[in-house]
Design a protein around this motif. Structure first.
Motif, PDB file in Angstrom:
ATOM      1  N   LEU A 199      -3.267  -7.448  -7.066  1.00 59.03           N
ATOM      2  CA  LEU A 199      -4.509  -6.562  -7.102  1.00 59.03           C
ATOM      3  C   LEU A 199      -5.258  -6.045  -5.858  1.00 59.03           C
ATOM      4  CD1 LEU A 199      -5.792  -9.061  -9.754  1.00 59.03           C
ATOM      5  CD2 LEU A 199      -4.672  -7.013 -10.662  1.00 59.03           C
ATOM      6  N   VAL A 200      -5.069  -7.431  -5.113  1.00 56.93           N
ATOM      7  CA  VAL A 200      -5.792  -7.317  -3.826  1.00 56.93           C
ATOM      8  C   VAL A 200      -5.383  -5.466  -3.361  1.00 56.93           C
ATOM      9  CG1 VAL A 200      -6.171  -8.027  -1.492  1.00 56.93           C
ATOM     10  CG2 VAL A 200      -6.316  -9.533  -3.335  1.00 56.93           C
ATOM     11  N   GLY A 201      -3.322  -5.943  -3.124  1.00 52.85           N
ATOM     12  CA  GLY A 201      -3.117  -4.309  -2.525  1.00 52.85           C
ATOM     13  C   GLY A 201      -3.353  -3.349  -2.957  1.00 52.85           C
ATOM     14  N   LEU A 202      -3.267  -3.662  -5.368  1.00 49.60           N
ATOM     15  CA  LEU A 202      -3.967  -1.718  -5.767  1.00 49.60           C
ATOM     16  C   LEU A 202      -5.463  -1.449  -5.156  1.00 49.60           C
ATOM     17  CD1 LEU A 202      -2.390  -2.385  -8.946  1.00 49.60           C
ATOM     18  CD2 LEU A 202      -1.399  -0.791  -6.653  1.00 49.60           C
ATOM     19  N   SER A 203      -6.184  -2.277  -5.063  1.00 49.20           N
ATOM     20  CA  SER A 203      -7.821  -2.304  -4.984  1.00 49.20           C
ATOM     21  C   SER A 203      -7.875  -2.027  -3.274  1.00 49.20           C
ATOM     22  CB  SER A 203      -7.860  -3.955  -3.926  1.00 49.20           C
ATOM     23  OG  SER A 203      -7.432  -3.796  -2.673  1.00 49.20           O
ATOM     24  N   VAL A 204      -6.692  -1.348  -2.190  1.00 44.76           N
ATOM     25  CA  VAL A 204      -7.336  -0.269  -1.489  1.00 44.76           C
ATOM     26  C   VAL A 204      -7.284   0.863  -1.965  1.00 44.76           C
ATOM     27  CG1 VAL A 204      -6.436  -1.969   0.358  1.00 44.76           C
ATOM     28  CG2 VAL A 204      -4.505  -0.288  -0.328  1.00 44.76           C
ATOM     29  N   VAL A 205      -6.750   1.135  -3.409  1.00 42.75           N
ATOM     30  CA  VAL A 205      -6.859   2.375  -3.460  1.00 42.75           C
ATOM     31  C   VAL A 205      -7.929   3.451  -4.189  1.00 42.75           C
ATOM     32  CG1 VAL A 205      -6.026   3.992  -5.593  1.00 42.75           C
ATOM     33  CG2 VAL A 205      -4.641   2.147  -4.865  1.00 42.75           C
ATOM     34  N   ILE A 206      -8.571   2.053  -4.175  1.00 40.74           N
ATOM     35  CA  ILE A 206     -10.005   2.590  -4.036  1.00 40.74           C
ATOM     36  C   ILE A 206     -10.936   1.940  -3.388  1.00 40.74           C
ATOM     37  CG2 ILE A 206     -11.854   2.674  -5.818  1.00 40.74           C
ATOM     38  CD1 ILE A 206     -10.451   1.356  -8.367  1.00 40.74           C
ATOM     39  N   PRO A 207     -11.168   3.450  -2.366  1.00 40.28           N
ATOM     40  CA  PRO A 207     -12.144   2.400  -0.677  1.00 40.28           C
ATOM     41  C   PRO A 207     -13.130   1.882  -1.752  1.00 40.28           C
ATOM     42  CG  PRO A 207     -11.299   4.932  -1.537  1.00 40.28           C
ATOM     43  CD  PRO A 207     -11.141   4.298  -2.343  1.00 40.28           C
ATOM     44  N   TYR A 208     -13.468   0.936  -0.834  1.00 38.93           N
ATOM     45  CA  TYR A 208     -15.185   0.090  -0.914  1.00 38.93           C
ATOM     46  C   TYR A 208     -15.498  -0.483  -1.914  1.00 38.93           C
ATOM     47  CZ  TYR A 208     -16.189   3.802   3.001  1.00 38.93           C
ATOM     48  OH  TYR A 208     -16.068   5.069   4.075  1.00 38.93           O
ATOM     49  N   ILE A 209     -15.343   0.171  -3.412  1.00 37.75           N
ATOM     50  CA  ILE A 209     -15.545  -0.322  -4.454  1.00 37.75           C
ATOM     51  C   ILE A 209     -13.742  -1.579  -4.684  1.00 37.75           C
ATOM     52  CG2 ILE A 209     -15.553   0.016  -7.356  1.00 37.75           C
ATOM     53  CD1 ILE A 209     -16.419   3.064  -6.033  1.00 37.75           C
ATOM     54  N   GLY A 210     -13.511  -1.086  -4.681  1.00 35.83           N
ATOM     55  CA  GLY A 210     -11.920  -1.973  -4.813  1.00 35.83           C
ATOM     56  C   GLY A 210     -12.163  -3.530  -4.188  1.00 35.83           C
ATOM     57  N   ALA A 211     -11.897  -3.640  -3.141  1.00 32.90           N
ATOM     58  CA  ALA A 211     -12.090  -4.278  -1.995  1.00 32.90           C
ATOM     59  C   ALA A 211     -13.573  -5.867  -2.697  1.00 32.90           C
ATOM     60  CB  ALA A 211     -12.482  -4.330  -0.822  1.00 32.90           C
ATOM     61  N   LEU A 235      -0.599   9.772   1.468  1.00 32.32           N
ATOM     62  CA  LEU A 235       0.275   9.561   0.643  1.00 32.32           C
ATOM     63  C   LEU A 235       0.786   8.460   1.612  1.00 32.32           C
ATOM     64  CD1 LEU A 235       1.142  12.452  -1.415  1.00 32.32           C
ATOM     65  CD2 LEU A 235      -0.016  10.301  -1.940  1.00 32.32           C
ATOM     66  N   ARG A 236       1.452   8.329   2.365  1.00 33.04           N
ATOM     67  CA  ARG A 236       2.325   7.475   3.556  1.00 33.04           C
ATOM     68  C   ARG A 236       1.939   6.448   3.625  1.00 33.04           C
ATOM     69  NH1 ARG A 236       5.244  12.748   5.995  1.00 33.04           N
ATOM     70  NH2 ARG A 236       6.244  13.506   4.377  1.00 33.04           N
ATOM     71  N   GLY A 237       0.822   6.842   4.648  1.00 31.20           N
ATOM     72  CA  GLY A 237      -0.520   5.289   5.122  1.00 31.20           C
ATOM     73  C   GLY A 237      -1.283   4.240   3.535  1.00 31.20           C
ATOM     74  N   LYS A 238      -1.467   4.992   2.812  1.00 29.99           N
ATOM     75  CA  LYS A 238      -1.293   4.392   1.733  1.00 29.99           C
ATOM     76  C   LYS A 238      -0.480   3.859   0.554  1.00 29.99           C
ATOM     77  CE  LYS A 238      -5.412   4.720   0.565  1.00 29.99           C
ATOM     78  NZ  LYS A 238      -6.309   3.786   0.921  1.00 29.99           N
ATOM     79  N   VAL A 281       2.128  -3.779   2.611  1.00 26.75           N
ATOM     80  CA  VAL A 281       0.949  -4.948   3.972  1.00 26.75           C
ATOM     81  C   VAL A 281      -0.159  -5.282   3.408  1.00 26.75           C
ATOM     82  CG1 VAL A 281      -0.047  -4.731   5.957  1.00 26.75           C
ATOM     83  CG2 VAL A 281       1.670  -3.103   5.638  1.00 26.75           C
ATOM     84  N   VAL A 282      -0.701  -5.562   2.672  1.00 23.53           N
ATOM     85  CA  VAL A 282      -1.564  -5.594   2.380  1.00 23.53           C
ATOM     86  C   VAL A 282      -1.681  -6.760   1.345  1.00 23.53           C
ATOM     87  CG1 VAL A 282      -4.421  -6.393   1.523  1.00 23.53           C
ATOM     88  CG2 VAL A 282      -3.818  -3.874   2.576  1.00 23.53           C
ATOM     89  N   GLY A 283      -0.172  -6.036   0.270  1.00 24.63           N
ATOM     90  CA  GLY A 283       0.067  -7.384  -1.039  1.00 24.63           C
ATOM     91  C   GLY A 283       0.735  -8.024   0.119  1.00 24.63           C
ATOM     92  N   ILE A 284       1.498  -7.677   0.856  1.00 22.39           N
ATOM     93  CA  ILE A 284       2.367  -9.085   1.230  1.00 22.39           C
ATOM     94  C   ILE A 284       2.159  -9.579   2.244  1.00 22.39           C
ATOM     95  CG2 ILE A 284       4.617  -9.243   2.672  1.00 22.39           C
ATOM     96  CD1 ILE A 284       5.777  -7.003   1.907  1.00 22.39           C
ATOM     97  N   CYS A 285       1.263  -9.692   2.976  1.00 20.12           N
ATOM     98  CA  CYS A 285      -0.108 -10.460   3.672  1.00 20.12           C
ATOM     99  C   CYS A 285      -0.716 -11.876   3.035  1.00 20.12           C
ATOM    100  CB  CYS A 285      -0.726  -9.706   4.580  1.00 20.12           C
ATOM    101  SG  CYS A 285       0.633  -8.638   5.593  1.00 20.12           S
ATOM    102  N   THR A 286      -1.859 -11.405   1.826  1.00 19.81           N
ATOM    103  CA  THR A 286      -2.475 -11.239   1.028  1.00 19.81           C
ATOM    104  C   THR A 286      -1.039 -12.963   0.024  1.00 19.81           C
ATOM    105  OG1 THR A 286      -3.424 -10.153   0.083  1.00 19.81           O
ATOM    106  CG2 THR A 286      -3.652 -11.912  -1.338  1.00 19.81           C
ATOM    107  N   TYR A 287      -0.632 -12.576  -0.268  1.00 19.77           N
ATOM    108  CA  TYR A 287       0.710 -13.253  -0.655  1.00 19.77           C
ATOM    109  C   TYR A 287       1.245 -14.375   0.400  1.00 19.77           C
ATOM    110  CZ  TYR A 287       4.907 -15.355  -3.831  1.00 19.77           C
ATOM    111  OH  TYR A 287       5.566 -16.492  -3.920  1.00 19.77           O
ATOM    112  N   ALA A 288       1.333 -13.941   0.799  1.00 17.20           N
ATOM    113  CA  ALA A 288       2.176 -15.221   1.735  1.00 17.20           C
ATOM    114  C   ALA A 288       0.943 -16.210   2.093  1.00 17.20           C
ATOM    115  CB  ALA A 288       2.603 -13.864   3.051  1.00 17.20           C
ATOM    116  N   GLY A 289      -0.169 -15.204   2.021  1.00 20.98           N
ATOM    117  CA  GLY A 289      -1.551 -16.263   2.390  1.00 20.98           C
ATOM    118  C   GLY A 289      -2.299 -17.244   1.527  1.00 20.98           C
TER     119      GLY A 289
END
Length: 358
Positions: A245-257, A213-216, A222-230
């Motif tokens: 969307l990109v940040g939330l996509s990490v919730v679903i392994p493999y499929i989300g990305a 939970l804490r890692g996710k 991290v993924v959401g902020i870095c994606t927004y910055a890029g």
């Protein structure tokens, strides 16, 4: 046949603790399945309190009084909630409205690129395939736009639900953090005194759930902020919406990305065409995905029980079909729970059982 069934029951359910654990698991799953929607604020509060308990423990280990630790962590949590509801979500919603208005033009651009591709590769498409696909996408997009507008943030049920979560969830989180020991003591009294198997499974899963939970949560941020910055650095439209969307996509392994890559490519293609900027945006997006999969995930989830990718995908499909978003979010912990229960489940040796029954 009856002997086979009786032998199987004697082997796996001869231990009283195994029966108690199985009953508790069945009751827990049944309660969530039947009353999950009603208990959603409580479940969400429990998840958030679980995540925030880590920072509270870190502060208390540094000789900070528990009350002060709870207040500091809860204050930081409230700040993030208000920033999300009053800064991030309104901006993302305005970008969603803009995207819906631009949708017909996006489809036209995609059709033009498809026609250019047909000219370059005439054997790939038949003459009318692009026109038929364009008409189907236009009809489907009109239905999607109508559904989004009817279920938008401006609709009354969504507003009421958001207000309930905004008020009730923080209150529940605060009391769960503040009275954690009292709550755990009450739960312990309600369980059977002889609970060796329950303790074994719960102690193993406690660490697994905490790490996941804490890692996710950290990975999403991290993924959401870095994606927004890029995306913002390259001037990509709808950067806030796409980064969420990109940040939330990490919730679903493999499929989300894989799924979230489609809108990123379409919007970048619509805005830049096949120019250098288009490839720059895709490059920074692929770089973030590579760093997430090869650096961030191993760093955050090094202590989580490894599961085969097939088991993860099956768990996501199954629990997502049963419990929707929360089922997808908890697919890996639930699969890990099942694995821990199977590993710890007491088994009676068949040979010893046969000698005993003689």
């Amino acid at each position: 046949m009856l002997n086979i069934v009786r032998s199987w029951i004697d082997r796996y359910f001869s231990d009283e603790q195994a029966v108690v654990l199985s009953v508790l698991l069945v009751i827990g799953f049944a309660v969530i399945l039947m009353w999950g929607d009603i208990l959603a604020p409580v479940i969400a509060s429990l998840i958030i309190a679980f995540i925030l308990q880590g920072p509270v423990n870190m502060l208390t280990e540094r000789s900070v009084p528990r009350v002060i630790s709870v207040l500091l962590v809860f204050g930081a949590f409230l700040s993030m909630i208000f920033a999300l509801f009053f800064a991030v979500l309104p901006k993302a919603y305005s970008q969603l409205e803009s995207l819906l208005n631009d949708f017909p033009r996006i489809l036209s651009v995609l059709r033009r690129h498809a026609e250019d591709l047909q000219t370059q590769l005439p054997g790939m498409f038949r003459g009318d395939e692009i026109t038929i696909a364009y008409e189907q996408l236009s009809e489907g997009s009109a239905e999607i736009v109508q559904w989004v507008l009817s279920n938008s943030l401006a609709s009354l049920p969504v507003v009421v639900t958001a207000l309930i979560y905004l008020v009730v969830v923080p209150m529940l989180v605060f009391f769960m953090l503040k009275d954690r020991d009292v709550i755990l003591s009450g739960v312990s009294k309600a369980l059977p005194k002889n609970r060796r198997l329950i303790t074994q499974v719960s102690s193993e899963m406690n660490q697994q759930f905490a790490n996941y939970l804490r890692g996710k949560a950290v990975e999403i941020l991290v993924v959401g902020i870095c994606t927004y910055a890029g995306f913002f650095a390259f001037g990509l439209n709808y950067a806030a919406l796409l980064s969420i969307l990109v940040g939330l996509s990490v919730v679903i392994p493999y499929i989300g990305a894989v799924v979230v890559t489609i809108p990123v490519v379409i919007i970048a293609l619509f805005q830049f065409g096949l120019t250098n900027e288009f490839y720059y945006v895709l490059g920074i997006y692929m770089l973030i995905q590579a760093l997430d999969g090869n650096v961030l995930v191993p760093l955050l989830f090094s202590e989580v029980v490894n599961l085969h990718p097939i088991l993860i995908i099956v768990a996501v499909l199954f629990f997502g079909g049963v419990w929707g978003f929360w089922g997808v979010f908890f697919a890996i912990p639930l699969a890990t729970l099942i694995k821990a229960v199977i590993t710890a489940w007491p088994r009676v040796d068949r040979h010893a059982l046969a000698i005993e029954n003689r």
